[in-house]
Every structure is written in structure tokens, then in C-alpha cells.
Design a protein around this motif. Structure first.
Motif, PDB file in Angstrom:
ATOM      1  N   GLN A 180       0.829  -1.220   0.139  1.00 48.75           N
ATOM      2  CA  GLN A 180      -0.192  -0.015   0.035  1.00 48.75           C
ATOM      3  C   GLN A 180       0.781   1.236   0.018  1.00 48.75           C
ATOM      4  OE1 GLN A 180      -2.578   0.763   3.305  1.00 48.75           O
ATOM      5  NE2 GLN A 180      -3.490   2.220   2.478  1.00 48.75           N
ATOM      6  N   TRP A 181       2.072   1.369   0.832  1.00 53.35           N
ATOM      7  CA  TRP A 181       2.673   2.563   1.086  1.00 53.35           C
ATOM      8  C   TRP A 181       3.937   2.803   0.342  1.00 53.35           C
ATOM      9  CZ3 TRP A 181      -0.144   6.496   2.818  1.00 53.35           C
ATOM     10  CH2 TRP A 181      -1.088   6.084   3.725  1.00 53.35           C
ATOM     11  N   THR A 182       4.556   1.483  -0.386  1.00 48.99           N
ATOM     12  CA  THR A 182       5.574   1.951  -0.975  1.00 48.99           C
ATOM     13  C   THR A 182       5.583   2.838  -2.294  1.00 48.99           C
ATOM     14  OG1 THR A 182       6.450  -0.193  -0.509  1.00 48.99           O
ATOM     15  CG2 THR A 182       7.364   0.818  -2.488  1.00 48.99           C
ATOM     16  N   PRO A 183       4.286   2.950  -2.950  1.00 52.41           N
ATOM     17  CA  PRO A 183       4.258   4.102  -3.973  1.00 52.41           C
ATOM     18  C   PRO A 183       4.409   5.303  -3.562  1.00 52.41           C
ATOM     19  CG  PRO A 183       2.384   2.160  -4.154  1.00 52.41           C
ATOM     20  CD  PRO A 183       3.286   1.980  -3.026  1.00 52.41           C
ATOM     21  N   LEU A 184       4.125   5.711  -2.391  1.00 49.15           N
ATOM     22  CA  LEU A 184       4.300   6.816  -1.629  1.00 49.15           C
ATOM     23  C   LEU A 184       5.900   7.178  -1.576  1.00 49.15           C
ATOM     24  CD1 LEU A 184       3.417   9.598  -0.292  1.00 49.15           C
ATOM     25  CD2 LEU A 184       3.382   8.410   2.000  1.00 49.15           C
ATOM     26  N   ILE A 185       6.458   6.230  -1.197  1.00 46.76           N
ATOM     27  CA  ILE A 185       7.950   5.971  -1.140  1.00 46.76           C
ATOM     28  C   ILE A 185       8.715   6.618  -2.304  1.00 46.76           C
ATOM     29  CG2 ILE A 185      10.210   5.317  -0.270  1.00 46.76           C
ATOM     30  CD1 ILE A 185       7.958   5.862   2.042  1.00 46.76           C
ATOM     31  N   VAL A 186       7.958   6.024  -3.482  1.00 48.88           N
ATOM     32  CA  VAL A 186       8.671   6.032  -4.780  1.00 48.88           C
ATOM     33  C   VAL A 186       8.462   7.349  -5.423  1.00 48.88           C
ATOM     34  CG1 VAL A 186       8.204   5.308  -7.215  1.00 48.88           C
ATOM     35  CG2 VAL A 186       8.110   3.541  -5.276  1.00 48.88           C
ATOM     36  N   ILE A 187       7.147   7.917  -5.031  1.00 53.04           N
ATOM     37  CA  ILE A 187       7.116   9.348  -5.537  1.00 53.04           C
ATOM     38  C   ILE A 187       7.797  10.202  -4.991  1.00 53.04           C
ATOM     39  CG2 ILE A 187       5.368  11.187  -5.786  1.00 53.04           C
ATOM     40  CD1 ILE A 187       4.894   8.820  -7.818  1.00 53.04           C
ATOM     41  N   LEU A 188       8.016  10.245  -3.541  1.00 55.73           N
ATOM     42  CA  LEU A 188       8.714  11.124  -2.695  1.00 55.73           C
ATOM     43  C   LEU A 188      10.333  11.010  -3.249  1.00 55.73           C
ATOM     44  CD1 LEU A 188       7.192  10.869   0.636  1.00 55.73           C
ATOM     45  CD2 LEU A 188       7.099  12.791  -0.847  1.00 55.73           C
ATOM     46  N   CYS A 189      10.753   9.730  -3.403  1.00 57.16           N
ATOM     47  CA  CYS A 189      12.229   9.377  -3.768  1.00 57.16           C
ATOM     48  C   CYS A 189      12.534  10.112  -5.210  1.00 57.16           C
ATOM     49  CB  CYS A 189      12.460   7.993  -3.605  1.00 57.16           C
ATOM     50  SG  CYS A 189      12.557   7.355  -1.992  1.00 57.16           S
ATOM     51  N   PHE A 190      11.649   9.861  -5.997  1.00 52.60           N
ATOM     52  CA  PHE A 190      11.586  10.349  -7.463  1.00 52.60           C
ATOM     53  C   PHE A 190      11.799  11.963  -7.449  1.00 52.60           C
ATOM     54  CE2 PHE A 190       9.804  11.840 -11.231  1.00 52.60           C
ATOM     55  CZ  PHE A 190      10.685  11.084 -12.162  1.00 52.60           C
ATOM     56  N   ALA A 191      11.089  12.672  -6.597  1.00 51.20           N
ATOM     57  CA  ALA A 191      11.183  13.924  -6.524  1.00 51.20           C
ATOM     58  C   ALA A 191      12.503  14.260  -5.900  1.00 51.20           C
ATOM     59  CB  ALA A 191      10.075  14.488  -5.559  1.00 51.20           C
ATOM     60  N   ILE A 192      12.987  13.558  -4.863  1.00 52.93           N
ATOM     61  CA  ILE A 192      14.315  13.942  -4.430  1.00 52.93           C
ATOM     62  C   ILE A 192      15.488  13.704  -5.279  1.00 52.93           C
ATOM     63  CG2 ILE A 192      15.976  12.910  -2.762  1.00 52.93           C
ATOM     64  CD1 ILE A 192      13.716  12.250  -0.957  1.00 52.93           C
ATOM     65  N   LEU A 193      15.363  12.653  -6.309  1.00 50.59           N
ATOM     66  CA  LEU A 193      16.348  12.213  -7.294  1.00 50.59           C
ATOM     67  C   LEU A 193      16.389  13.477  -8.448  1.00 50.59           C
ATOM     68  CD1 LEU A 193      16.016   8.432  -7.667  1.00 50.59           C
ATOM     69  CD2 LEU A 193      17.882   9.751  -6.633  1.00 50.59           C
TER      70      LEU A 193
END
Length: 306
Positions: A180-193
Motif C-alpha cells: 500500500q505505502w511503497t508507492p508514496l515512497i517511490v514518488i517522494l524518492c523520485f522527487a528527491i532524485l
């Protein structure tokens, strides 16, 4: 010789005073809102914790620290806090690793990134209760998708009851939460990168560094504070997990998946002991502070070093 303020100085002072009044005027509603919506419930919760209260009648009498003592010695609350801490520290770490890996992949295929980001966000848009129902069907011992696949491949000889096994129930909830929550981490990490300067990576590439080495020695140290902030956010969110436990296991088998939020809910809405539930809530809030404090200190240390 006396010096009198000029008209311009007087107008300037008057303008400063007007700005200060305007600032106070705009801040006062926010302060009142915080006092009403945060301060009042906190005071009410503390008063309940030191009283004998139930759902039918609150403040039947002052009991001192009896509720706190009973929460720590006469209930399953300490064990549920331990389960909550274990869940909150391990699951976000797994999600951060998976999310960062997927974000790096998305960052490399920018042309298809928009469509892939939409697909990745689908689990995040699913209500938590529906996530629990879906995973209950997936892991069902009779007709569940995962048991069917494992039986077909010969991995198991008989269906496995994931939610009826003390060793498998907790990992099953972890898997559902990760989905459920890995997609949120993906979007945040993508923005960081996306915020990493490309000239730094290009300079490292010109020096002969391979892409993997560039990531581990250049990119990762640069984004470490931001990643730790994401981890802290998910730890706090994971400590508040309730829906999945309620939907999938109801705290069982036994107390294997009983976490603090679920234990507080049981105390308040099944045993109707609001005073005891309030004491458990305050103790859990203190636990959250203790758990997150080292992460905050490490984050401050990394920010200063950077």
C-alpha cells in the motif's frame, strides 16, 4: 541640542506598528484554532487518564496513576507497544529500499515516467480497508491466489493459513502495508532524485566512475538527509497503523499481531474503559517520541554535515 523625530521617521515607525498589528491579527486565529483543536483534546485526554471513566460516564473519580500502573502491569499493552515499534522500524525500512530502487528506475526512463508514475500510485489511492480485504482474499488458505500458486509450483503440499500462524501473520500484515505505502515512497524518492544536480554526476562520470559507483558515492550521500526525512515520516505513519490489523487478523492469532493502536481501541470501545485507554494513549505518545527522537537527531546531524 534637542533632536526631534522627522515626519518620515514617524511615518516609518507607524508603518512598523501597523505591520506588527497585522501580523498578530493574522496569527491570532491560527493560535486560537490550535488551542481549541489541539490543546483542548490534550487537556481532556490527560484528565481522563487520571480518572475513573467509561463511555457512559466520565470523571467518576480521581484515581491518580492507577490507570498508568494497570496499563503497564495488568494488560497486554506493553507487548502491543513492542509489536508496534517492531512494525514501525522494519516496514518503512523495507519500503524505503524498494521505493528508492523503483524511483531510480523511473528516473532513468523519463519518457515513460508519467504513465509509470500513474500505475505506481494506484495502490496508494486504494482505501486501507479495501487493501485489507484484497490481501485477505489473496492469502486465504481456501481458494487464495498465493496458496494456489504455491501449490501449483509444488512449493507447499497443503494450503497455508497465513493469518492463523504466529510466525506468518505479522509478515503478512507487513507485506500488505508495503504494497500500500511503497508507492508514496517511490514518488517522494523520485522527487528527491529530480533535485540532484546533474553536473555533479557528470563530473564523476568524466573521472571514470561507473553508474553504480556514482550512485553509492555521490548521489546517495547527497540525498541521505531527504531519505531519512522520508523514513521518519513513514515511521510515524506506521506507528498509527490500525486498519490492516483490524481487517486482516483482529490482533491474532493470540496477541501475535496486536499493536498499540489496536489495543487502545479494544480498551476504549470493547471494554469501555476510557480512563485506561487515555492512559495507554499518553504512554504510547511518549513511546512515539522516544522512538522518533534518535532519527530526528541523526537527521539534524546529517543536515549540519551537508
Amino acid at each position: 541640542m534637542a533632536v526631534f523625530p522627522t515626519a518620515s521617521a514617524t511615518r516609518s515607525d507607524r508603518g512598523v506598528n501597523l505591520r506588527k498589528r497585522a501580523e498578530w491579527g493574522m496569527t491570532l486565529p491560527l493560535m486560537l484554532g490550535l488551542a481549541i483543536f489541539a490543546g483542548y483534546p490534550l487537556v481532556y485526554l490527560v484528565l481522563l487518564a487520571f480518572s475513573r471513566s467509561d463511555l457512559g460516564q466520565q470523571f467518576q473519580g480521581f484515581v491518580g496513576f492507577d490507570n498508568f500502573d494497570w496499563a503497564l502491569t495488568g494488560t497486554d499493552f506493553p507487548g502491543s507497544v513492542g509489536n508496534a515499534i517492531l512494525f514501525a522500524l522494519i516496514v518503512p525500512l523495507i519500503q524505503l529500499a524498494l521505493g528508492l530502487y523503483l524511483a531510480v528506475v523511473l528516473n532513468k526512463i523519463m519518457r515513460g515516467g508519467r504513465l509509470l508514475r500513474t500505475i505506481v500510485l494506484l495502490p496508494l489511492m486504494t482505501p486501507p480497508v479495501m487493501v485489507g480485504v484484497a490481501w485477505k482474499l489473496i492469502l486465504n488458505p481456501s481458494g487464495g491466489w498465493l496458496n494456489g500458486v504455491l501449490l501449483r509450483w509444488g512449493v507447499i503440499d497443503a494450503p497455508v493459513s497465513f493469518f492463523g500462524n504466529d510466525m506468518l501473520a505479522f509478515p503478512a500484515i507487513m507485506a500488505a502495508d508495503t504494497w500500500q505505502w511503497t508507492p508514496l515512497i517511490v514518488i517522494l524518492c523520485f522527487a528527491i532524485l529530480q533535485g540532484v544536480p546533474h553536473d555533479v554526476e557528470e563530473a564523476a562520470a568524466l573521472d571514470g566512475a561507473y553508474p553504480k559507483r556514482i550512485f553509492w558515492t555521490v548521489t546517495l550521500p547527497m540525498i541521505a538527509p531527504a531519505l531519512l526525512s522520508v523514513y521518519l515520516l513513514r515511521v510515524i505513519m506506521a506507528l498509527k497503523t490500525f486498519d490492516l490489523v483490524y481487517t486482516l487478523t483482529f490482533g491474532g492469532p493470540g496477541n501475535a499481531t496486536n499493536i498499540a493502536t489496536f489495543e487502545i481501541w479494544k480498551t476504549a470501545l470493547r471494554e469501555f474503559d476510557v480512563g485506561l485507554a487515555s492512559a495507554q494513549t499518553l504512554l504510547f505518545a511518549l513511546t512515539v517520541s522516544v522512538v522518533t527522537l534518535p532519527i530526528v537527531l541523526l537527521l539534524n546531524h546529517l543536515e549540519k554535515r551537508r
